[in-house]
Design a protein around this motif. Structure first.
Motif, PDB file in Angstrom:
ATOM      1  N   LYS A 205       4.462  -4.534   6.837  1.00  0.00           N
ATOM      2  CA  LYS A 205       5.245  -5.772   6.824  1.00  0.00           C
ATOM      3  C   LYS A 205       5.895  -6.011   8.181  1.00  0.00           C
ATOM      4  O   LYS A 205       6.553  -5.122   8.732  1.00  0.00           O
ATOM      5  CB  LYS A 205       6.302  -5.710   5.719  1.00  0.00           C
ATOM      6  CG  LYS A 205       5.720  -5.676   4.313  1.00  0.00           C
ATOM      7  CD  LYS A 205       6.822  -5.608   3.264  1.00  0.00           C
ATOM      8  CE  LYS A 205       6.239  -5.636   1.860  1.00  0.00           C
ATOM      9  NZ  LYS A 205       5.396  -4.478   1.572  1.00  0.00           N
ATOM     10  N   GLY A 206       5.704  -7.203   8.706  1.00  0.00           N
ATOM     11  CA  GLY A 206       6.301  -7.558   9.982  1.00  0.00           C
ATOM     12  C   GLY A 206       5.541  -7.058  11.194  1.00  0.00           C
ATOM     13  O   GLY A 206       5.986  -7.258  12.329  1.00  0.00           O
ATOM     14  N   THR A 207       4.383  -6.411  10.977  1.00  0.00           N
ATOM     15  CA  THR A 207       3.584  -5.906  12.093  1.00  0.00           C
ATOM     16  C   THR A 207       2.458  -6.878  12.415  1.00  0.00           C
ATOM     17  O   THR A 207       2.254  -7.880  11.727  1.00  0.00           O
ATOM     18  CB  THR A 207       2.985  -4.518  11.772  1.00  0.00           C
ATOM     19  OG1 THR A 207       2.027  -4.650  10.702  1.00  0.00           O
ATOM     20  CG2 THR A 207       4.076  -3.544  11.344  1.00  0.00           C
ATOM     21  N   LYS A 208       1.738  -6.589  13.471  1.00  0.00           N
ATOM     22  CA  LYS A 208       0.606  -7.406  13.878  1.00  0.00           C
ATOM     23  C   LYS A 208      -0.700  -6.663  13.586  1.00  0.00           C
ATOM     24  O   LYS A 208      -0.740  -5.426  13.595  1.00  0.00           O
ATOM     25  CB  LYS A 208       0.684  -7.704  15.380  1.00  0.00           C
ATOM     26  CG  LYS A 208       2.004  -8.316  15.839  1.00  0.00           C
ATOM     27  CD  LYS A 208       2.200  -9.725  15.318  1.00  0.00           C
ATOM     28  CE  LYS A 208       3.472 -10.334  15.887  1.00  0.00           C
ATOM     29  NZ  LYS A 208       3.714 -11.694  15.368  1.00  0.00           N
ATOM     30  N   GLY A 209      -1.782  -7.442  13.390  1.00  0.00           N
ATOM     31  CA  GLY A 209      -3.105  -6.835  13.254  1.00  0.00           C
ATOM     32  C   GLY A 209      -3.154  -5.723  12.232  1.00  0.00           C
ATOM     33  O   GLY A 209      -2.762  -5.893  11.073  1.00  0.00           O
ATOM     34  N   ASN A 210      -3.593  -4.546  12.671  1.00  0.00           N
ATOM     35  CA  ASN A 210      -3.694  -3.376  11.794  1.00  0.00           C
ATOM     36  C   ASN A 210      -2.431  -2.531  11.791  1.00  0.00           C
ATOM     37  O   ASN A 210      -2.495  -1.341  11.471  1.00  0.00           O
ATOM     38  CB  ASN A 210      -4.890  -2.516  12.207  1.00  0.00           C
ATOM     39  CG  ASN A 210      -6.205  -3.116  11.768  1.00  0.00           C
ATOM     40  OD1 ASN A 210      -6.267  -3.791  10.750  1.00  0.00           O
ATOM     41  ND2 ASN A 210      -7.259  -2.893  12.537  1.00  0.00           N
ATOM     42  N   GLY A 211      -1.299  -3.131  12.157  1.00  0.00           N
ATOM     43  CA  GLY A 211      -0.041  -2.403  12.027  1.00  0.00           C
ATOM     44  C   GLY A 211       0.678  -2.113  13.320  1.00  0.00           C
ATOM     45  O   GLY A 211       1.609  -1.312  13.339  1.00  0.00           O
TER      46      GLY A 211
END
Length: 327
Positions: free
Chosen positions: A161-167
């Motif tokens: 949650k709140g990350t980009k792409g794959n984390g």
């Protein structure tokens, strides 16, 4: 006492590869044999101090520090082989150690392989145990966290949650800029990892807002530098990420995956691989292949441990202190 480097030094004259059998190298060797080491990095050159026999930090700078955090890695909840049939027990021991530190950490960084087989019950068990830590935990996935049928879906549902792409993501804490990079998706055993074009573009964009004087901590699972290519212990496009970081005054790169301490300083960048909290792996090239390494039960805790990282007020370079569960 003579210590041989696990791999040959690079030809780069700015790379400090700790291999001479003097006091500095002796202390580096302590990190392999069970004693903790306090590393004070001044101008890119490491200065080493031994930890005392209780595992406490033997340098007054730590006591007056403004900020410190702890790195844990490779908890492998669900592992049950001979190398360590009780990884839950050793994780509890690490949490007890962290909770009894003389200075409470502000943050915990987990550099991947939270679980062993990416099963929901393993994630549940890990989450419940890690509630015992005294500070918030920031995560990146290991390849063992992406083995579910959704190829990492369970990890991302919990921690994405709140990350980009794959984390991947970044944040600031106490004047330090943290960058979480992900290099375990599409992982193939024996091949070096990849970050990918999208993540590298995001990294370049993220760094544009960071002042060159700001200390940077990058944490990921597989090393960004090539520790041992025949075993895939490196990141194929890691050099592109490092090129983006070279203009910053202080960069510390933390990772797990190889279950042992290896450190390298190259110009302004300090590389540090962490011990596991589950089981050891052989030194690079010391066995036919990587994987769980069985040691006598009474020696196991000398191979497992944590890393304490400290930012000293007025000093842009960070201090890294390794300790084992046997300390």
């Amino acid at each position: 006492m003579t210590f041989k480097p696990a791999i040959s030094p690079e030809s780069n004259k700015n790379s400090v590869y700790l291999q001479s059998p003097n006091r500095r190298e002796f202390l580096r060797g302590c990190a392999w044999t069970g004693a903790g080491v306090l590393w004070a990095l001044v101008g890119g050159v490491p200065q080493a101090f031994a930890l005392d026999d209780t595992g406490s930090l033997g340098h007054e700078a730590v006591l007056v520090s403004s900020f410190h955090f702890v790195q844990i890695s490779d908890t492998h909840i669900g592992f049950n082989k001979e190398a360590n049939p009780e990884p839950i027990k050793t994780l509890h021991e690490a949490i007890t150690r962290i909770n009894t530190m003389p200075v409470r950490p502000s943050l915990i960084v987990h550099t991947g392989d939270i679980t062993h087989l990416s099963r929901p019950a393993e994630f549940d068990t890990a989450a419940e145990i890690l509630k015992g830590l005294p500070a918030p935990v920031r995560y990146v996935p290991g390849e063992h966290d992406t083995l579910d049928e959704g190829a990492g879906k369970l990890y991302l549902e919990r921690y994405g949650k709140g990350t980009k792409g794959n984390g991947w993501y970044s944040f600031d804490d106490h004047g330090v800029h943290f960058i979480a990079l992900v290099n375990v998706f599409n992982f193939q055993a024996g091949h070096e990892a990849t970050l990918g074009v999208d993540q590298l573009k995001w990294l370049a964009d993220d760094l544009r807002a960071v002042k060159q004087s700001t200390p940077i901590v990058v944490f990921t699972h597989i090393p960004l530098w090539s520790v041992y290519q025949p075993w895939g212990w490196g990141t194929e496009d890691g050099g592109q990420a490092l090129a983006l970081l070279r203009d910053y005054g202080s960069v510390t790169i933390l990772n797990g995956h190889i279950h042992q301490v290896i450190q390298k300083v190259e110009g302004n960048i300090t590389f540090h691989t962490a011990r596991s909290l589950a089981y050891p792996q052989p030194a690079p090239g010391a066995a036919p292949s990587p994987g769980p390494m069985k040691v006598p039960a009474e020696q196991l805790r000398g191979y497992l441990g944590i890393t304490d990282v400290t930012a000293i007020q007025g000093n842009r370079n960070l201090i890294l202190a390794n300790s084992t569960l046997a300390s």
